[in-house]
Motif scaffolding. Structure first.
Motif, PDB file in Angstrom:
ATOM      1  N   GLY A 171      35.670  91.595   4.307  1.00  0.00           N
ATOM      2  CA  GLY A 171      35.013  92.239   5.446  1.00  0.00           C
ATOM      3  C   GLY A 171      34.739  93.704   5.188  1.00  0.00           C
ATOM      4  O   GLY A 171      35.088  94.255   4.137  1.00  0.00           O
ATOM      5  N   LYS A 177      30.588 100.665   8.216  1.00  0.00           N
ATOM      6  CA  LYS A 177      29.483  99.738   8.480  1.00  0.00           C
ATOM      7  C   LYS A 177      28.103 100.399   8.376  1.00  0.00           C
ATOM      8  O   LYS A 177      27.114  99.719   8.111  1.00  0.00           O
ATOM      9  CB  LYS A 177      29.657  99.080   9.849  1.00  0.00           C
ATOM     10  CG  LYS A 177      30.670  97.931   9.849  1.00  0.00           C
ATOM     11  CD  LYS A 177      30.720  97.228  11.197  1.00  0.00           C
ATOM     12  CE  LYS A 177      31.465  95.902  11.132  1.00  0.00           C
ATOM     13  NZ  LYS A 177      32.870  96.018  10.824  1.00  0.00           N
ATOM     14  N   ASP A 215      31.143  91.519  11.679  1.00  0.00           N
ATOM     15  CA  ASP A 215      32.318  90.766  11.249  1.00  0.00           C
ATOM     16  C   ASP A 215      32.024  89.271  11.266  1.00  0.00           C
ATOM     17  O   ASP A 215      31.253  88.779  12.091  1.00  0.00           O
ATOM     18  CB  ASP A 215      33.512  91.060  12.161  1.00  0.00           C
ATOM     19  CG  ASP A 215      33.947  92.517  12.109  1.00  0.00           C
ATOM     20  OD1 ASP A 215      33.873  93.105  11.013  1.00  0.00           O
ATOM     21  OD2 ASP A 215      34.347  93.061  13.150  1.00  0.00           O
ATOM     22  N   ALA A 221      32.411  89.135   6.166  1.00  0.00           N
ATOM     23  CA  ALA A 221      31.357  89.970   6.738  1.00  0.00           C
ATOM     24  C   ALA A 221      30.071  89.165   6.864  1.00  0.00           C
ATOM     25  O   ALA A 221      29.873  88.172   6.165  1.00  0.00           O
ATOM     26  CB  ALA A 221      31.118  91.204   5.869  1.00  0.00           C
TER      27      ALA A 221
END
Length: 231
Positions: A171, A177, A215, A221
């Motif tokens: 992830g 992000k 997520d 991910a």
């Protein structure tokens, strides 16, 4: 006026020089990597069990570096070519090809297409395949699971199509992000930004699309690509 013309000519010469340098460097590096990979294959029958682990690391790193030269070529093309015309491209054809290439290059991975890929034309060009190639390769290379698993799905959303590349890896932390795509003033210098994801963002900016990461429950991910539907 003369100074402006001279400056434009100089810029054109610099682009040509950089294009040539990029081509020569990639050619030489790829040749060296192919040599390393070939000798690594020859060593398979000459190492003990402990050596096999190190040999596998060499092979994986060689494959990763080879992929990086392809990404560098694509990024150089985006940055150096002033004429990068956007046109309509078949999403199904491009995405299916990249999934098949990933399966061929990573036989130990589990790569699946969930549902069907919409038969639509999207904004893109010959470089659209690089978007999905980098996202798919990224999912495999950063996986800490055996086997790595990648699931691709796509769906139409009003005037756009959404493509999701989900994996079972570690992830992406919330704090990273955005910066993994090289967003912001630092660009490629942003912490955690890989050249492949920077290329993905750059291409999608050209196409009028977007990319973000979410997520994937319970682990992993999901990289989500949004592309405008054309026609």
């Amino acid at each position: 006026m003369a100074n402006n013309s001279l400056g434009q000519r100089r810029l054109a010469e610099q682009r040509d020089d950089l294009r040539l340098l990029n081509q020569v460097m990639r050619h030489d590096i790829r040749n060296d990597l192919q040599l390393i990979g070939a000798y690594a294959e020859l060593l398979e029958d000459h190492v003990d069990e402990e050596g096999e682990e190190y040999l596998e690391i060499i092979k994986e790193s060689t494959e990763s570096a080879t992929d990086l030269t392809t990404t560098a070529r694509d990024l150089a093309r985006v940055m150096l070519d002033v004429d990068c015309e956007v046109r309509s491209v078949s999403l199904e054809g491009v995405l299916a090809q990249q999934v098949e290439e990933l399966r061929s290059g990573h036989p130990g991975a589990v790569v699946a297409i969930e549902g069907s890929i919409p038969d639509v034309e999207v904004a893109g060009n010959d470089m659209l395949g690089s978007v999905f190639r980098n996202l798919l390769s990224n999912a495999i290379q950063h996986s800490d699971e055996t086997p790595p698993e990648v699931t691709v799905s796509a769906a139409e959303r009003d005037e756009t199509v959404e493509v999701r590349v989900a994996d079972n890896g570690p992830g992406v932390p919330d704090a990273q992000k955005d910066e993994i795509f090289g967003r912001g003033e630092k660009g490629l210098e942003s912490s955690g930004a890989g050249i492949g994801l920077y290329l993905v963002q750059s291409l999608l900016d050209t196409y009028g699309g977007d990319v973000f990461v979410d997520d994937n429950g319970p682990e992993g991910a999901v990289f989500v690509v949004e592309l405008p539907v054309v026609g």
